[in-house]
Design a protein around this motif. Structure first.
Motif, PDB file in Angstrom:
ATOM      1  N   ASN A   1       0.828  -1.204   0.000  1.00 47.14           N
ATOM      2  CA  ASN A   1       0.000   0.000   0.000  1.00 47.14           C
ATOM      3  C   ASN A   1       0.868   1.262   0.000  1.00 47.14           C
ATOM      4  OD1 ASN A   1      -1.724   2.215   0.582  1.00 47.14           O
ATOM      5  ND2 ASN A   1      -3.227   0.826   1.452  1.00 47.14           N
ATOM      6  N   ASP A   2       1.221   1.687  -1.211  1.00 44.27           N
ATOM      7  CA  ASP A   2       2.115   2.849  -1.371  1.00 44.27           C
ATOM      8  C   ASP A   2       1.549   4.114  -0.748  1.00 44.27           C
ATOM      9  OD1 ASP A   2       3.992   1.352  -2.635  1.00 44.27           O
ATOM     10  OD2 ASP A   2       3.284   1.821  -4.663  1.00 44.27           O
ATOM     11  N   LYS A   3       0.219   4.270  -0.784  1.00 44.19           N
ATOM     12  CA  LYS A   3      -0.377   5.480  -0.216  1.00 44.19           C
ATOM     13  C   LYS A   3      -0.127   5.565   1.288  1.00 44.19           C
ATOM     14  CE  LYS A   3      -4.578   8.244   0.176  1.00 44.19           C
ATOM     15  NZ  LYS A   3      -4.254   8.611   1.558  1.00 44.19           N
TER      16      LYS A   3
ATOM     17  N   ASP B   1       3.428   6.568   1.761  1.00 47.63           N
ATOM     18  CA  ASP B   1       3.597   7.992   1.424  1.00 47.63           C
ATOM     19  C   ASP B   1       3.058   8.872   2.549  1.00 47.63           C
ATOM     20  OD1 ASP B   1       4.770   7.386  -0.983  1.00 47.63           O
ATOM     21  OD2 ASP B   1       2.936   7.664  -2.169  1.00 47.63           O
ATOM     22  N   ASP B   2       1.890   8.486   3.098  1.00 48.98           N
ATOM     23  CA  ASP B   2       1.311   9.257   4.204  1.00 48.98           C
ATOM     24  C   ASP B   2       2.232   9.239   5.423  1.00 48.98           C
ATOM     25  OD1 ASP B   2      -0.894   9.835   2.692  1.00 48.98           O
ATOM     26  OD2 ASP B   2      -2.186   8.297   3.579  1.00 48.98           O
TER      27      ASP B   2
ATOM     28  N   LYS C   1       5.028  11.677   4.866  1.00 48.77           N
ATOM     29  CA  LYS C   1       4.565  13.057   5.021  1.00 48.77           C
ATOM     30  C   LYS C   1       4.432  13.431   6.494  1.00 48.77           C
ATOM     31  CE  LYS C   1       1.946  13.247   0.678  1.00 48.77           C
ATOM     32  NZ  LYS C   1       0.589  13.224   0.079  1.00 48.77           N
TER      33      LYS C   1
ATOM     34  N   THR D   1      -5.624   5.905   9.760  1.00 51.19           N
ATOM     35  CA  THR D   1      -5.113   4.539   9.588  1.00 51.19           C
ATOM     36  C   THR D   1      -6.084   3.520  10.176  1.00 51.19           C
ATOM     37  OG1 THR D   1      -2.864   5.426   9.753  1.00 51.19           O
ATOM     38  CG2 THR D   1      -3.114   3.043   9.945  1.00 51.19           C
TER      39      THR D   1
END
Length: 510
Positions: free
Chosen positions: A372-374, A377-378, A381, A410
């Motif tokens: 889960n790349d998102k 990424d989150d 950040k 999450t």
């Protein structure tokens, strides 16, 4: 000055919209920028933290005057300073050498000794021991160096003697020594508008002059020095002890905001005079007061104090620290049950999250995991944002809020009723959040007694979860009501259960 540092300073002033430093009395140190910015009362703005060595810093905190038990107003100050120190060390890799001064000879200690017919040294030792016990119970790291006034009389004498010889101080007929503020043009740099100083007496030349040494009075402890017998004034203690440990330059000097004037103002003046320098402490860290609703601050004189032991009977050290993290260290903090309950709920949310992640990643369903790349990424950040918050004057409130929002988002994935399964990102997220909270000084631990009862509660909550899922499938209202009764009874004994279709988790609420 090195050319690259000059360019850095010009860019810094432009990018951060800083006031021109030449218009203030704060001098930007020479050295290595750390990327951190901290509010400085002399510059009256956030300024860049520059250290001689980018990974070594010196720190001095004004410690207690040990004549009585510490209260939670003291606790909030020292917890917040502990948080700032941990940020410097854990997030910015600064090897911080910390020192704290203990005032073990003072008017209040002498008075307490007279009232209780006890030697002042016994009074001081008793309350200093209690202070360190309180600090340990609050998970406050002990300073690297502890200096006590009674053990540094020789250093204080030499410090005062040099100021007298430079004609920045004068000896009076009663054997006292006063700092001559009229000869120190920068007096007032920390606190611009002094309406009053120490009261005028028969010996002082100027109203703002302050005592470096107090001449001997009948019945009071005293020490012989070259100009007469007596004892140190309050302000000189820290300057002499800090100078002995750290020399002519100090990176960070910390204490409550009430110490800004006259204590820190006088420290800066006499230390600059002693070292013949324009700036002694580069960064002043002042912590806002803890208020009781309706009062200006918590203090023994107002008789509105709550002892640290009383606090810890009702709330955990982690809950109090979370309350401190959720406020800005520089501003007042209003103590109330509502504030503590909010902090406790925030702490519970994190604990629930860690347990839910543990259950989630150990899911026995047959689906394969994905990255889960998102989510990753989150996470990146959030890491970047939190570092940015902490760089800007140790903004822990924004950091905790950012973490809370992150685990909330999450959790929606964890609780989703679908076949998505992302064990690796979840572990990385939980590990990051745990690391941040531990680095801020939270323990996230339960007591030994809680650990024993925890295994029993685990069994009960797991059994209830199985029964609840069965009742939901069968739409058995009576059985669901019975599950609710169990949940409510657990809540009554300070155990909160969090249900979802996949699992049920729980945390202690005390």
């Amino acid at each position: 000055m090195h050319k690259s540092l000059s360019i850095y300073r010009r860019k810094l002033s432009h990018v951060c919209n800083l006031k021109p430093y030449k218009d203030t009395r704060w001098l930007m140190p020479n050295g290595n920028p750390t990327g951190l910015f901290v509010y400085n009362c002399v510059a009256d703005q956030k300024v860049p933290v520059i250290l001689s060595d980018p990974h070594i810093g010196t720190w001095y905190s004004c410690g207690p005057t040990v004549y009585d038990s510490a209260h939670i107003g003291h606790a909030s100050c020292y917890v917040k300073l502990d948080i700032v120190q941990r940020i410097l060390k854990s997030f910015f890799n600064i090897k911080l050498v910390t020192a704290m001064g203990i005032t073990d000879i003072d008017d209040k200690i002498i008075k307490k000794g007279i009232e209780t017919k006890t030697d002042f040294r016994t009074i001081a030792k008793q309350y200093e021991y209690e202070f360190w016990l309180d600090m340990s119970n609050l998970n406050i790291e002990k300073p690297s160096i502890i200096t006590r006034v009674s053990e540094h009389i020789g250093s204080i004498e030499q410090f005062i003697k040099k100021i007298i010889n430079s004609e920045m101080a004068y000896v009076t007929s009663d054997g006292s020594v006063y700092f001559d503020t009229s000869k120190f043009s920068s007096y007032g740099k920390l606190h611009k508008m002094q309406e009053s100083g120490e009261p005028l007496d028969d010996f002082k030349k100027n109203k703002m002059d302050f005592a470096l040494w107090k001449g001997k009075k009948p019945g009071e402890p005293s020490w012989p020095v070259s100009w007469g017998e007596g004892r140190p004034g309050w302000h000189i203690e820290c300057s002499a002890m800090v100078s002995k440990v750290f020399g002519s330059q100090l990176d960070f000097h910390a204490g409550g905001v009430d110490l800004q004037f006259p204590h820190h103002e006088n420290e800066e003046a006499q230390s600059c005079a002693f070292h013949n320098t324009l700036q002694w402490a580069n960064y002043w860290i002042h912590v806002g007061h803890l208020h009781v609703k309706g009062d200006a601050k918590m203090s023994k004189s107002l008789r509105n104090t709550i002892s640290i032991s009383e606090l810890l009977e009702k709330y955990s050290a982690d809950t109090f620290r979370m309350a401190c993290l959720m406020s800005n260290y520089r501003y007042p903090m209003e103590f109330s049950d509502q504030m503590m309950e909010t902090a406790e709920q925030t702490l519970k949310n994190f604990k629930f999250f860690f347990k839910d992640v543990c259950v989630y990643v150990n899911n026995s369903n047959i689906q394969n995991g994905d990255y889960n790349d998102k989510l990753l990424d989150d996470l990146q950040k959030v890491e970047h944002q939190n570092l940015k918050f902490l760089k800007s004057d140790f903004d822990t409130a924004s950091c905790i809020n950012n973490l809370s929002n992150f685990i909330s988002n999450t959790n929606k994935i964890i609780k989703a009723d679908n076949n998505e399964y992302y064990p690796v990102p979840m572990i990385l997220i939980a590990d990051y959040v745990t690391t941040v909270l531990l680095n801020l000084g939270l323990t996230l631990k339960e007591s030994k007694q809680d650990n024993v009862s925890g295994s029993i509660i685990d069994t009960l909550v797991d059994f209830r979860h199985t029964v609840r899922l069965n009742a939901l499938t069968r739409k058995d209202k009576d059985l669901l009501n019975a599950c609710d009764v169990v949940r409510d009874k657990l809540k009554a004994i300070k155990v909160q259960v969090n249900d979802s279709n996949q699992s049920s988790s729980w945390v202690y609420t005390r």
